[in-house]
Write a protein that holds these residues in place. Structure first.
Motif, PDB file in Angstrom:
ATOM      1  N   ASP A  23       0.812  -1.209   0.000  1.00 50.60           N
ATOM      2  CA  ASP A  23       0.000   0.000   0.000  1.00 50.60           C
ATOM      3  C   ASP A  23       0.852   1.270   0.000  1.00 50.60           C
ATOM      4  N   VAL A  24       2.167   1.110  -0.087  1.00 54.15           N
ATOM      5  CA  VAL A  24       3.083   2.254  -0.077  1.00 54.15           C
ATOM      6  C   VAL A  24       3.568   2.530  -1.495  1.00 54.15           C
ATOM      7  N   ARG A  25       3.517   3.785  -1.894  1.00 54.79           N
ATOM      8  CA  ARG A  25       4.027   4.170  -3.207  1.00 54.79           C
ATOM      9  C   ARG A  25       5.492   4.562  -3.071  1.00 54.79           C
ATOM     10  N   ILE A  26       6.347   3.952  -3.866  1.00 53.88           N
ATOM     11  CA  ILE A  26       7.780   4.227  -3.835  1.00 53.88           C
ATOM     12  C   ILE A  26       8.237   4.616  -5.240  1.00 53.88           C
ATOM     13  N   GLU A  27       8.824   5.793  -5.365  1.00 54.22           N
ATOM     14  CA  GLU A  27       9.315   6.273  -6.655  1.00 54.22           C
ATOM     15  C   GLU A  27      10.833   6.395  -6.603  1.00 54.22           C
ATOM     16  N   VAL A  28      11.503   5.892  -7.624  1.00 58.70           N
ATOM     17  CA  VAL A  28      12.961   5.952  -7.720  1.00 58.70           C
ATOM     18  C   VAL A  28      13.326   6.851  -8.899  1.00 58.70           C
ATOM     19  N   VAL A  29      14.190   7.837  -8.648  1.00 60.14           N
ATOM     20  CA  VAL A  29      14.497   8.852  -9.653  1.00 60.14           C
ATOM     21  C   VAL A  29      15.974   8.820 -10.017  1.00 60.14           C
ATOM     22  N   ASP A  30      16.256   8.808 -11.311  1.00 59.84           N
ATOM     23  CA  ASP A  30      17.616   8.932 -11.828  1.00 59.84           C
ATOM     24  C   ASP A  30      17.820  10.389 -12.228  1.00 59.84           C
ATOM     25  N   THR A  31      18.690  11.096 -11.512  1.00 61.67           N
ATOM     26  CA  THR A  31      18.890  12.524 -11.806  1.00 61.67           C
ATOM     27  C   THR A  31      19.772  12.757 -13.023  1.00 61.67           C
ATOM     28  N   LEU A  32      20.448  11.719 -13.496  1.00 61.28           N
ATOM     29  CA  LEU A  32      21.388  11.849 -14.616  1.00 61.28           C
ATOM     30  C   LEU A  32      22.494  12.848 -14.301  1.00 61.28           C
ATOM     31  N   ASN A  33      22.794  13.003 -13.012  1.00 64.15           N
ATOM     32  CA  ASN A  33      23.809  13.967 -12.623  1.00 64.15           C
ATOM     33  C   ASN A  33      24.549  13.479 -11.389  1.00 64.15           C
ATOM     34  N   VAL A  34      25.517  14.271 -10.939  1.00 63.61           N
ATOM     35  CA  VAL A  34      26.326  13.909  -9.788  1.00 63.61           C
ATOM     36  C   VAL A  34      26.566  15.137  -8.925  1.00 63.61           C
ATOM     37  N   SER A  35      27.260  14.927  -7.830  1.00 69.47           N
ATOM     38  CA  SER A  35      27.710  16.008  -6.961  1.00 69.47           C
ATOM     39  C   SER A  35      26.524  16.845  -6.495  1.00 69.47           C
ATOM     40  N   MET A  36      26.743  18.149  -6.298  1.00 66.70           N
ATOM     41  CA  MET A  36      25.668  18.996  -5.807  1.00 66.70           C
ATOM     42  C   MET A  36      24.575  19.235  -6.837  1.00 66.70           C
ATOM     43  N   ALA A  37      24.799  18.894  -8.097  1.00 66.10           N
ATOM     44  CA  ALA A  37      23.707  18.953  -9.067  1.00 66.10           C
ATOM     45  C   ALA A  37      22.644  17.925  -8.690  1.00 66.10           C
ATOM     46  N   HIS A  38      23.092  16.747  -8.304  1.00 65.56           N
ATOM     47  CA  HIS A  38      22.197  15.713  -7.768  1.00 65.56           C
ATOM     48  C   HIS A  38      21.650  16.136  -6.412  1.00 65.56           C
ATOM     49  N   ASP A  39      22.540  16.666  -5.564  1.00 65.83           N
ATOM     50  CA  ASP A  39      22.143  17.029  -4.205  1.00 65.83           C
ATOM     51  C   ASP A  39      21.116  18.148  -4.164  1.00 65.83           C
ATOM     52  N   TRP A  40      21.218  19.102  -5.089  1.00 70.35           N
ATOM     53  CA  TRP A  40      20.215  20.176  -5.118  1.00 70.35           C
ATOM     54  C   TRP A  40      18.808  19.600  -5.282  1.00 70.35           C
ATOM     55  N   MET A  41      18.679  18.574  -6.113  1.00 71.49           N
ATOM     56  CA  MET A  41      17.356  17.985  -6.336  1.00 71.49           C
ATOM     57  C   MET A  41      16.846  17.309  -5.070  1.00 71.49           C
ATOM     58  N   ALA A  42      17.738  16.601  -4.381  1.00 67.88           N
ATOM     59  CA  ALA A  42      17.334  15.954  -3.127  1.00 67.88           C
ATOM     60  C   ALA A  42      16.978  17.007  -2.076  1.00 67.88           C
ATOM     61  N   LEU A  43      17.763  18.072  -2.010  1.00 77.38           N
ATOM     62  CA  LEU A  43      17.525  19.126  -1.031  1.00 77.38           C
ATOM     63  C   LEU A  43      16.204  19.839  -1.284  1.00 77.38           C
ATOM     64  N   GLU A  44      15.956  20.218  -2.528  1.00 79.85           N
ATOM     65  CA  GLU A  44      14.716  20.927  -2.838  1.00 79.85           C
ATOM     66  C   GLU A  44      13.498  20.018  -2.701  1.00 79.85           C
ATOM     67  N   ALA A  45      13.675  18.741  -3.007  1.00 80.11           N
ATOM     68  CA  ALA A  45      12.572  17.787  -2.815  1.00 80.11           C
ATOM     69  C   ALA A  45      12.234  17.671  -1.333  1.00 80.11           C
ATOM     70  N   ALA A  46      13.256  17.606  -0.484  1.00 82.93           N
ATOM     71  CA  ALA A  46      13.031  17.519   0.958  1.00 82.93           C
ATOM     72  C   ALA A  46      12.355  18.779   1.490  1.00 82.93           C
ATOM     73  N   ARG A  47      12.785  19.920   0.997  1.00 80.39           N
ATOM     74  CA  ARG A  47      12.167  21.179   1.419  1.00 80.39           C
ATOM     75  C   ARG A  47      10.700  21.226   1.009  1.00 80.39           C
ATOM     76  N   ALA A  48      10.425  20.758  -0.206  1.00 83.99           N
ATOM     77  CA  ALA A  48       9.035  20.737  -0.674  1.00 83.99           C
ATOM     78  C   ALA A  48       8.193  19.799   0.179  1.00 83.99           C
ATOM     79  N   ALA A  49       8.752  18.635   0.511  1.00 75.99           N
ATOM     80  CA  ALA A  49       8.024  17.680   1.347  1.00 75.99           C
ATOM     81  C   ALA A  49       7.717  18.276   2.714  1.00 75.99           C
ATOM     82  N   MET A  50       8.682  18.956   3.305  1.00 82.35           N
ATOM     83  CA  MET A  50       8.481  19.568   4.610  1.00 82.35           C
ATOM     84  C   MET A  50       7.450  20.692   4.561  1.00 82.35           C
TER      85      MET A  50
END
Length: 206
Positions: free
Chosen positions: A29-56
């Motif tokens: 019953d849990v939805r799990i999405e896996v995302v390939d950012t096609l990037n590395v370093s803080m380019a990848h991290d920015w997406m994780a950071l902004e996603a976390a901020r949006a979730a909060m």
């Protein structure tokens, strides 16, 4: 939402897909999405950071996925190193392979395209390569554009400070970070690596 560096340079994305299938056997019953950012370093991290901020802030899962998808094509890494020897030895040089013959005489500008390391140019000195990085950012987002940026470096705080100052002087940096390049990446680029990972701030409000 599981957000990962390029699947072409890492097995983490594929491992996460397997883990999702395993988890869904008991968490159907849990939805799990896996995302390939096609990037590395803080380019990848920015997406994780902004996603976390949006979730909060209360964003839905679909809102967060839409945000990441908007960020993927416009979040970019520009990086230079004193040598390409480490990337060459590690087999991670991708379409920048043609620069190997000039390892000792140039300062390359490396980026990511479609998840693969590519060369965007080369200069003969550190100051020149930093100026060219700023020009490349301006070509993508416009002069004085509002951006979020992160300076990353491998054991070179002085270079990071110089590049940060140039970026701040050239753009309206609504958020600016400086951080060490992760050891998992620095091992492939070597000491003296410095770069900037950025995206246009407007993408957060589209």
């Amino acid at each position: 939402v599981s957000i990962h560096m390029t699947s072409i340079g890492s097995g983490a994305y594929q491992t996460a897909l397997v883990a999702r299938e395993m988890a869904l056997k008991t968490l159907s019953d849990v939805r799990i999405e896996v995302v390939d950012t096609l990037n590395v370093s803080m380019a990848h991290d920015w997406m994780a950071l902004e996603a976390a901020r949006a979730a909060m802030a209360g964003a839905t899962l679909d809102d967060i996925l839409a945000l990441i998808r908007r960020m993927i094509p416009v979040t970019r890494m520009l990086q230079t190193a004193d040598t390409l020897r480490y990337l060459h030895m590690g087999g991670r040089i991708g379409r920048a392979q043609h620069l190997v013959g000039s390892l000792l005489s140039i300062k390359p500008i490396l980026s990511m395209e479609d998840g693969v390391i590519v060369a965007l140019g080369q200069e003969r000195s550190r100051p020149a390569v930093y100026r060219r990085m700023v020009e490349l950012i301006a070509e993508k987002v416009g002069k004085r554009a509002k951006i979020k940026a992160a300076i990353v470096h491998a054991a070179d705080e002085e270079a990071a400070s110089i590049l940060r100052r140039l970026v701040e002087e050239s753009f309206d940096c609504v958020e600016m970070l400086t951080t060490n390049l992760s050891s998992a990446l620095a091992v492939h680029t070597g000491p003296g690596t410095v770069g900037v990972c950025y995206f246009p701030a407007e993408v957060l409000h589209q």
